[in-house]
Design a protein around this motif. Structure first.
Motif, PDB file in Angstrom:
ATOM      1  N   PHE A 198      29.095  95.628  31.488  1.00  0.00           N
ATOM      2  CA  PHE A 198      29.240  94.757  30.315  1.00  0.00           C
ATOM      3  C   PHE A 198      28.533  93.419  30.543  1.00  0.00           C
ATOM      4  O   PHE A 198      27.788  92.938  29.682  1.00  0.00           O
ATOM      5  CB  PHE A 198      30.719  94.518  30.025  1.00  0.00           C
ATOM      6  N   VAL A 199      28.749  92.801  31.713  1.00  0.00           N
ATOM      7  CA  VAL A 199      28.162  91.491  32.002  1.00  0.00           C
ATOM      8  C   VAL A 199      26.643  91.584  32.105  1.00  0.00           C
ATOM      9  O   VAL A 199      25.922  90.721  31.600  1.00  0.00           O
ATOM     10  CB  VAL A 199      28.765  90.894  33.294  1.00  0.00           C
ATOM     11  N   CYS A 200      26.147  92.637  32.749  1.00  0.00           N
ATOM     12  CA  CYS A 200      24.693  92.825  32.854  1.00  0.00           C
ATOM     13  C   CYS A 200      24.056  92.941  31.468  1.00  0.00           C
ATOM     14  O   CYS A 200      23.013  92.334  31.193  1.00  0.00           O
ATOM     15  CB  CYS A 200      24.375  94.063  33.681  1.00  0.00           C
ATOM     16  N   ALA A 201      24.683  93.702  30.585  1.00  0.00           N
ATOM     17  CA  ALA A 201      24.165  93.854  29.224  1.00  0.00           C
ATOM     18  C   ALA A 201      24.258  92.534  28.455  1.00  0.00           C
ATOM     19  O   ALA A 201      23.370  92.204  27.664  1.00  0.00           O
ATOM     20  CB  ALA A 201      24.933  94.952  28.496  1.00  0.00           C
ATOM     21  N   PHE A 202      25.338  91.768  28.696  1.00  0.00           N
ATOM     22  CA  PHE A 202      25.498  90.471  28.032  1.00  0.00           C
ATOM     23  C   PHE A 202      24.383  89.524  28.458  1.00  0.00           C
ATOM     24  O   PHE A 202      23.783  88.833  27.614  1.00  0.00           O
ATOM     25  CB  PHE A 202      26.864  89.872  28.405  1.00  0.00           C
ATOM     26  N   ILE A 203      24.089  89.468  29.752  1.00  0.00           N
ATOM     27  CA  ILE A 203      23.017  88.595  30.254  1.00  0.00           C
ATOM     28  C   ILE A 203      21.681  88.973  29.623  1.00  0.00           C
ATOM     29  O   ILE A 203      20.933  88.109  29.144  1.00  0.00           O
ATOM     30  CB  ILE A 203      22.935  88.689  31.790  1.00  0.00           C
ATOM     31  N   ALA A 204      21.391  90.267  29.600  1.00  0.00           N
ATOM     32  CA  ALA A 204      20.127  90.723  29.020  1.00  0.00           C
ATOM     33  C   ALA A 204      20.079  90.447  27.515  1.00  0.00           C
ATOM     34  O   ALA A 204      19.049  89.993  26.997  1.00  0.00           O
ATOM     35  CB  ALA A 204      19.944  92.214  29.293  1.00  0.00           C
TER      36      ALA A 204
END
Length: 460
Positions: A383-389
């Motif tokens: 979730f966090v990786c997708a949010f950053i991207a």
């Protein structure tokens, strides 16, 4: 015409939409509860301890940008990103004395003369009275004699106490007792030689100095005004525009500190505070003099604020200059992060941001490794990786919306600009990786100056 708050609401809605789409597409959010877990193997057994450990370590590096991504998200949503015309909160006649200081090597005298004339006209049109435009140069430019214009030529023989070079040396020369003509209560607006004032930025500066609560300030710079010299670099720089309205704005408006540094142009300082901090910071403070100055000011307890209104600049005219510019920034910030003169508690967030940049080649490798060496990760990591991207991708969209006028370009060209900015992302990632690798192994004490003057067409 839509109101500024309506535009801001639509922009926030689009931001959430883009993040949501990216979360669903990348698997950060799984809509179906019965989605099969495709990782039906033990990665430690398949890849071995060392390689599996490296895969997880590389995946964790993608979290280093999280603090600045959160600041960008907060800045873009908590503050009106489409404010109307800046309204003066006091009379320009009551404002303290303002020195608009332009630093140049003197390589582009015609550019400097033209911009001094334009900035002078803009100041007078806005009603600014107590001001002077001061050009600090290594080579004589031959500015016209005028009571509001001062040319300061830095002698070749001048040396600072700590051996500061380049722009730091020139800025420090202005602070010497036998050169400085300003009082400690006066204000300085620092510009690069290509920076152009706007009516809104002058009003913003006036409001900032009339308020007088903070010693340092900075505002937004956009790069797509008037003639666009290089469309690729201008669209790529749309990210910097969003960065100003996000990360820069919230750290100066909410925390009143340059947690992740600031830029070297559109800097507003009170002279007494500037002289106390000084630009005489040795070689380590000569490449990213703006960053070193900000960290020292934060260390001394001075406060910062965001200045309303935008100024105009041009993006680099070539990809070579674009890479060289990024390389110099990386090298300069690394020198600041590693400097013993700045305590760790002052530069902790800057260090995280810097090392998220330094490790960009390793983080980028995840794009390939995730395909050929998949590893199971907790749902929160996905979730966090997708949010950053998602946030970083939206930054390009917002930068275009903020830089390019829909009324000036029309719907079709405006839409093409957004698509073009998104298309620059993969190429921009490659360029940033090249700049990082080159910066880590190249000469860290070389100050590359990008080309800034547009040659006029010759009519035969």
């Amino acid at each position: 015409m839509l109101s500024s708050w309506t535009k801001h609401f639509l922009h926030c809605t689009l931001l959430v939409f883009v993040i949501s789409i990216f979360e669903i597409w990348s698997g950060g959010v799984k809509l179906s509860a019965d989605v099969q877990n495709t990782f039906n193997f033990n990665p430690w057994e398949r890849y071995g301890f060392i390689w599996c450990f490296m895969l997880y370590l590389l995946r964790c590096l993608t979290f280093l940008p999280l603090p600045q991504v959160l600041l960008n998200f907060g800045g873009l949503t908590l503050y009106n990103a489409f404010q109307d015309k800046v309204v003066l909160k006091g009379s320009p006649l009551l404002a303290p004395f303002i020195c608009i200081r332009i630093v140049t090597r003197g390589d582009y005298p015609q550019l400097v003369k033209a911009n001094v004339a334009r900035n002078m006209a803009r100041c007078l049109e806005t009603g600014l009275e107590n001001f002077i435009i001061e050009v600090v140069t290594d080579k004589s430019i031959g500015l016209p004699v005028h009571r509001r214009i001062r040319e300061v030529v830095v002698p070749k023989s001048y040396k600072t106490k700590t051996g500061a070079l380049f722009k730091s040396r020139a800025l420090q020369f202005c602070l010497e007792d036998n050169v400085n003509i300003l009082a400690d209560c006066d204000w300085v607006v620092h510009l690069d030689e290509e920076t152009l004032l706007t009516e809104n930025s002058i009003r913003g500066v006036l409001n900032f100095v009339l308020d007088g609560k903070h010693q340092f300030g900075q505002g937004l710079i956009t790069y797509a005004n008037e003639e666009v010299v290089n469309w690729f670099t201008t669209l790529a720089d749309s990210f910097r525009v969003a960065d100003d309205m996000g990360k820069l704005r919230i750290q100066l408006s909410m925390f009143h500190k340059p947690l992740l540094s600031w830029k070297g142009s559109y800097v507003v300082t009170q002279l007494g505070a500037e002289r106390h901090i000084s630009f005489d910071n040795g070689l380590d403070g000569s490449i990213a003099e703006d960053c070193f100055f900000a960290m020292r000011a934060a260390k001394e307890g001075y406060t910062f604020n965001f200045v309303e209104g935008e100024m105009w600049e041009k993006s680099p005219f070539s990809l070579w200059d674009f890479i060289q510019q990024r390389k110099r920034w990386l090298q300069g910030i690394l020198l600041v992060v590693h400097s013993a003169a700045i305590p760790s508690k002052t530069k902790i967030w800057l260090a995280l941001s810097c090392y998220s940049w330094v490790t960009l080649p390793l983080s980028t490798s995840n794009l390939v490794l995730a395909r050929y060496f998949p590893i199971p990760c907790p749902a929160i990591m996905d979730f966090v990786c997708a949010f950053i991207a998602g946030v970083n991708i939206y930054m390009y969209i917002f930068g275009v919306v903020k830089s390019f006028s829909l009324y000036r370009f029309g719907v079709l060209k405006f839409t093409l600009c957004i698509i073009g900015a998104l298309c620059t992302i993969p190429f921009n990632v490659i360029i940033e990786n090249v700049a990082v690798i080159w910066g880590l192994f190249g000469n860290k004490y070389k100050f590359y100056v990008v080309h800034k003057e547009i040659k006029p067409l010759v009519t035969v």
